[in-house]
Design an enzyme around this catalytic site. Structure first.
Site, PDB file in Angstrom:
ATOM      1  N   LYS A 285       0.819  -1.218   0.000  1.00  0.00           N
ATOM      2  CA  LYS A 285       0.000   0.000   0.000  1.00  0.00           C
ATOM      3  C   LYS A 285       0.852   1.267   0.000  1.00  0.00           C
ATOM      4  O   LYS A 285       0.402   2.326  -0.421  1.00  0.00           O
ATOM      5  CB  LYS A 285      -0.971  -0.025   1.163  1.00  0.00           C
ATOM      6  CG  LYS A 285      -2.044  -1.088   0.957  1.00  0.00           C
ATOM      7  CD  LYS A 285      -3.061  -1.140   2.058  1.00  0.00           C
ATOM      8  CE  LYS A 285      -4.164  -2.114   1.740  1.00  0.00           C
ATOM      9  NZ  LYS A 285      -3.729  -3.532   1.834  1.00  0.00           N
TER      10      LYS A 285
HETATM   11  C1  LIG Z   1      -4.245  -4.569   1.224  1.00  0.00           C
HETATM   12  C2  LIG Z   1      -3.468  -5.818   1.153  1.00  0.00           C
HETATM   13  C3  LIG Z   1      -3.821  -6.869   0.294  1.00  0.00           C
HETATM   14  C4  LIG Z   1      -5.053  -6.846  -0.568  1.00  0.00           C
HETATM   15  O1  LIG Z   1      -4.997  -5.901  -1.613  1.00  0.00           O
HETATM   16  P1  LIG Z   1      -6.331  -5.497  -2.390  1.00  0.00           P
HETATM   17  O2  LIG Z   1      -5.938  -4.420  -3.300  1.00  0.00           O
HETATM   18  O3  LIG Z   1      -7.296  -5.031  -1.317  1.00  0.00           O
HETATM   19  O4  LIG Z   1      -6.835  -6.708  -3.073  1.00  0.00           O
HETATM   20  C5  LIG Z   1      -3.010  -7.993   0.272  1.00  0.00           C
HETATM   21  N1  LIG Z   1      -1.922  -8.095   1.058  1.00  0.00           N
HETATM   22  C6  LIG Z   1      -1.560  -7.110   1.902  1.00  0.00           C
HETATM   23  C7  LIG Z   1      -0.358  -7.301   2.755  1.00  0.00           C
HETATM   24  C8  LIG Z   1      -2.308  -5.934   1.990  1.00  0.00           C
HETATM   25  O5  LIG Z   1      -1.945  -4.959   2.852  1.00  0.00           O
END
Ligand SMILES: *Cc1c(COP(=O)(O)O)cnc(C)c1O
Length: 467
Positions: free
Chosen positions: A113
């Protein structure tokens, strides 16, 4: 480039407008009015670009020069990505047997993120400075979003951020990544409740439209178009790292929760990148069932799994996948989404599903036992430690052989998830998180029985008065 809602209620919006919005007024999500397709020359030229340059090249396709001139856009992207812990931003670990791990976790908070939220923070800041405005970002988090959003905006003058985290339900590291940020514009609450509980006061704030506009309240959760746009870059980057010849096919396996990440992959494919995608989920399997048989339905409450950032029953971005599958037919999206919202279930028509499956060709749902087994196996065979989310993707490596190159997206560092690492019988990873234990913390409480909504409103009013 202009933007519209997937349900057709709004059209011809600027990038700025959609960046500062969550849902469209008609309940839909924002999409570009058209998806630009790359020429073969462009596709070949981009293969020599650094990660930052790719982000720029992509952003330039989706943000008009009149909205953000090139030098400024370049600055925003470069300065946002400079804070990453490695200069190349994204690193691909190539291991034996075609197990290529695409490490997207080298940002400050060690989850993917950071890639999008750092740049989105810079984009918001640009417009706020230009327009002499102030906003307050309000989000609830189950772990990774809160810390990445804080890192993306801490110290930025035109922004305050309020984060609500569920006490005791994030990992200790995730919690410290939020509570140890002491910048004046960061306000963290520990809430005595679950993620669902803390969503309530947030929803109440956002449902008062007078209050929202009086205080310039915004959310930057995974439905935000800006985040999707920036995430396109790592699909291109991965492709160029792993395909020796531009134009040859490859597969990318994506740990999936709210489906924002995989949506970006679909858009990259639509732009002409020759990739297919696999959606890996945990036992919260709504995306799996949707891809497998068109069964887009909420089955039960959210299950707590080791891959906690993927513990989701409403994968918001599926609406964007449907929109792509329906070739932008907003009337059909309206019908499908209204049925889903009213009944909690809808069956995806065959033609739409088969269009989606041209890109997302398969899905798999992985149990906690299998997550642990995969973490163990990869550790023993390759001396490499996976985070539990990444393990759901790597499960596929052992399920299916492939003749074409594959990249397995690693969404977080194992250092963030010590419990899962311990369950796999692996020594704890402390790289990059050790120092957090010794830092001073700052946060406020929302205690059981308190009036959380009133507290939150009061805080937002206080912030506005002081700016
Ligand atoms: C947010 C997140 C996901 C999922 O991503 P999406 O875009 O919501 O599908 C997977 N792994 C981690 C570690 C995350 O922080």
């Amino acid at each position: 480039m202009k933007y519209l809602s997937t349900r057709g209620g709004e059209q011809h919006l600027s990038f700025e407008k959609v960046l500062f919005s969550g849902y469209a007024k008609d309940g839909g999500l924002y999409m570009p009015e058209s998806i630009p397709s790359l020429s073969n020359e462009e596709l070949a030229k981009w293969s020599s670009y650094s990660y930052s340059k790719l982000v720029f090249a992509i952003a330039r396709k989706f943000i008009d020069e009149e909205e953000i001139p090139t030098p400024e856009l370049n600055d925003i992207i470069n300065s946002s990505l400079k804070r990453f812990r490695i200069p190349e931003v994204v690193r691909v670990e190539k291991m034996n047997g075609g197990l290529n791990i695409v490490e997207l976790f080298h940002g400050t908070t060690m989850a993917f993120k950071d890639l999008a939220l750092s740049v989105v923070g810079g984009l918001l800041d640009y417009y706020l400075n230009k327009n002499k405005r102030h906003i307050t970002i309000l989000i609830g988090t189950s772990g990774d979003t809160g810390s990445a959003a804080i890192e993306g905006v801490k110290g930025r003058k035109g922004i305050d951020i309020i984060v609500l985290l569920p006490n005791g339900r994030c990992t200790k590291i995730q919690e410290l990544q939020m509570t140890t940020v002491l910048a004046d514009n960061v306000h963290v609450y520990k809430v005595e409740g679950t993620s669902d509980d803390l969503d309530e006061p947030i929803k109440q704030c956002f449902s008062d439209s007078g209050f929202v506009s009086a205080h310039n309240l915004i959310s930057i959760n995974s439905i935000n178009w800006g985040r999707i746009m920036v995430q396109l870059a790592h699909y291109f980057f991965t492709y160029y790292q792993l395909c020796s010849k531009v134009g040859s096919p490859m597969q990318i396996i994506v740990p999936t929760g709210a489906a924002g990440n995989i949506t970006a992959g679909c858009i990259a494919q639509k732009m002409g990148l020759p990739i297919t995608l696999i959606a890996a989920v945990n036992t919260n399997d709504i995306v799996f069932r949707t891809i497998l048989s068109g069964d887009f339905s909420v089955k039960e409450d959210v299950a707590q799994t080791l891959a906690s950032a993927m513990d989701i029953q409403n994968p918001y971005n599926v609406e964007r996948l449907l929109y792509i599958g329906a070739n932008g037919n907003v009337k059909r999206i309206n019908e499908l989404m209204h049925a889903f919202e009213q009944e909690g279930q809808v069956s995806i028509p065959d033609d739409i599903l088969s269009n989606i499956k041209q890109i997302v060709v398969e899905s798999l749902s992985v149990s906690d036992e299998d997550i642990v087994a995969i973490m163990k196996r990869v550790y023993h065979e390759q001396k490499y430690i996976l985070c539990p989310h990444t393990a759901t993707a790597v499960f596929y490596h052992y399920q299916r052989k492939s003749d074409i190159p594959r990249g397995f997206i690693a969404t977080a560092s194992p250092a963030k998830f010590p419990d899962a690492v311990q369950r796999a019988g692996i020594e704890p990873v402390t790289d990059g998180v050790d120092h957090l234990q010794d830092l001073p913390t700052r946060f406020m409480w929302m205690r059981e029985g308190g009036n959380w909504y009133a507290m939150l409103r009061g805080k937002i009013e206080e912030i506005t008065q002081n700016r």
